[in-house]
Design a protein around this motif. Structure first.
Motif, PDB file in Angstrom:
ATOM      1  N   ILE A 170      11.361  10.317   1.881  1.00 51.30           N
ATOM      2  CA  ILE A 170      10.530   9.903   0.764  1.00 51.30           C
ATOM      3  C   ILE A 170       9.312   9.151   1.296  1.00 51.30           C
ATOM      4  CG2 ILE A 170      10.408   8.483  -1.337  1.00 51.30           C
ATOM      5  CD1 ILE A 170      13.785   9.392  -0.379  1.00 51.30           C
ATOM      6  N   ALA A 171       8.132   9.484   0.772  1.00 52.46           N
ATOM      7  CA  ALA A 171       6.899   8.777   1.121  1.00 52.46           C
ATOM      8  C   ALA A 171       6.085   8.583  -0.149  1.00 52.46           C
ATOM      9  CB  ALA A 171       6.093   9.556   2.148  1.00 52.46           C
ATOM     10  N   ALA A 172       5.556   7.381  -0.315  1.00 52.63           N
ATOM     11  CA  ALA A 172       4.677   7.074  -1.439  1.00 52.63           C
ATOM     12  C   ALA A 172       3.560   6.187  -0.918  1.00 52.63           C
ATOM     13  CB  ALA A 172       5.438   6.356  -2.545  1.00 52.63           C
ATOM     14  N   PHE A 225       0.816  -1.210   0.000  1.00 51.71           N
ATOM     15  CA  PHE A 225       0.000   0.000   0.000  1.00 51.71           C
ATOM     16  C   PHE A 225       0.852   1.264   0.000  1.00 51.71           C
ATOM     17  CE2 PHE A 225      -1.945   3.317   2.698  1.00 51.71           C
ATOM     18  CZ  PHE A 225      -3.025   3.642   1.909  1.00 51.71           C
ATOM     19  N   GLY A 226       2.026   1.203   0.664  1.00 49.18           N
ATOM     20  CA  GLY A 226       2.838   2.400   0.766  1.00 49.18           C
ATOM     21  C   GLY A 226       4.268   2.102   1.151  1.00 49.18           C
ATOM     22  N   ALA A 227       5.113   3.116   1.002  1.00 52.22           N
ATOM     23  CA  ALA A 227       6.525   3.032   1.377  1.00 52.22           C
ATOM     24  C   ALA A 227       6.942   4.362   1.973  1.00 52.22           C
ATOM     25  CB  ALA A 227       7.393   2.709   0.164  1.00 52.22           C
ATOM     26  N   GLY A 280      15.460   4.212   8.085  1.00 50.84           N
ATOM     27  CA  GLY A 280      14.044   4.288   8.457  1.00 50.84           C
ATOM     28  C   GLY A 280      13.119   3.654   7.446  1.00 50.84           C
ATOM     29  N   ASN A 281      13.495   2.503   6.915  1.00 51.61           N
ATOM     30  CA  ASN A 281      12.764   1.862   5.822  1.00 51.61           C
ATOM     31  C   ASN A 281      11.452   1.248   6.273  1.00 51.61           C
ATOM     32  OD1 ASN A 281      15.305   2.307   4.733  1.00 51.61           O
ATOM     33  ND2 ASN A 281      15.938   0.219   5.125  1.00 51.61           N
ATOM     34  N   SER A 282      10.431   1.419   5.457  1.00 46.25           N
ATOM     35  CA  SER A 282       9.145   0.809   5.763  1.00 46.25           C
ATOM     36  C   SER A 282       8.361   0.607   4.473  1.00 46.25           C
ATOM     37  CB  SER A 282       8.362   1.718   6.711  1.00 46.25           C
ATOM     38  OG  SER A 282       7.147   1.130   7.054  1.00 46.25           O
TER      39      SER A 282
END
Length: 189
Positions: free
Chosen positions: A131-133, A85-87, A166-168
């Motif tokens: 970065i956010a997506a 759904f997101g990163a 901070g990877n997710s």
């Protein structure tokens, strides 16, 4: 649904608050046109930490089509990821060697009206991109694809690591997806 809205609120705050803080400073996306200026003489070498990515990995790869003699374009690519759904992640680098010079949205999260995609150089920290997506609603994506292409301009000689922090990567329930993250290093030649 409550957690999805929380994630969207977080992604929105991540993108809007730094924009408000740095409004008018000119530090956000100096050149995000994605155009190649025609000057293709190599000025960088880029070595990925993982040049044979496996399933469920996020890696950095040089984008030769968008790189020029003074701008290095790096694709942040997902390889064989499940439904996501997101990163959200940071990229750190040496600001004495390179500076952020813009981004080109990638197709994995369909960075248009059906998603939220932001890249922000944090004011006061020229060595860190946030970065956010994220997709909206109950949409998910999967497979292979570029999340974003980051462009860096040479400002000094030497080497710079490009590291993820901070990877997710999150599934549709906003639970972390097991993912191997691998950066790289560059050398100005």
């Amino acid at each position: 649904m409550k957690y999805r809205n929380l994630f969207l609120t977080f992604a929105f705050c991540l993108s809007v608050i730094p924009l408000l803080v740095s409004c008018g400073t000119g530090v956000d996306s100096p050149n995000s046109s994605g155009e190649n200026n025609g000057n293709t003489a190599p000025a960088f070498t880029f070595t990925p930490n993982n040049d044979v990515p496996g399933a469920g990995s996020i890696v950095m790869e040089k984008n030769t089509a968008l790189s020029t003699s003074d701008v290095l374009a790096i694709d942040i690519k997902a390889h064989q990821v499940g439904l996501v759904f997101g990163a959200a992640f940071d990229v750190e680098f040496d600001p004495a060697v390179i500076q952020f010079d813009g981004e080109v949205p990638g197709p994995l999260f369909n960075c248009d009206k059906s998603s939220v995609c932001r890249v922000k150089l944090i004011t006061g920290n020229p060595a860190k991109l946030v970065i956010a997506a994220s997709l909206v609603g109950s949409n998910t994506t999967q497979g292979d694809g570029t999340i974003v292409t980051l462009k860096f301009k040479a400002i000094g000689n030497g080497n710079s690591a490009l590291n993820f922090k901070g990877n997710s990567l999150l599934d549709s329930d906003l639970k972390p997806v097991k993912t191997n993250w691998s950066g790289g290093s560059l050398k100005k030649i």
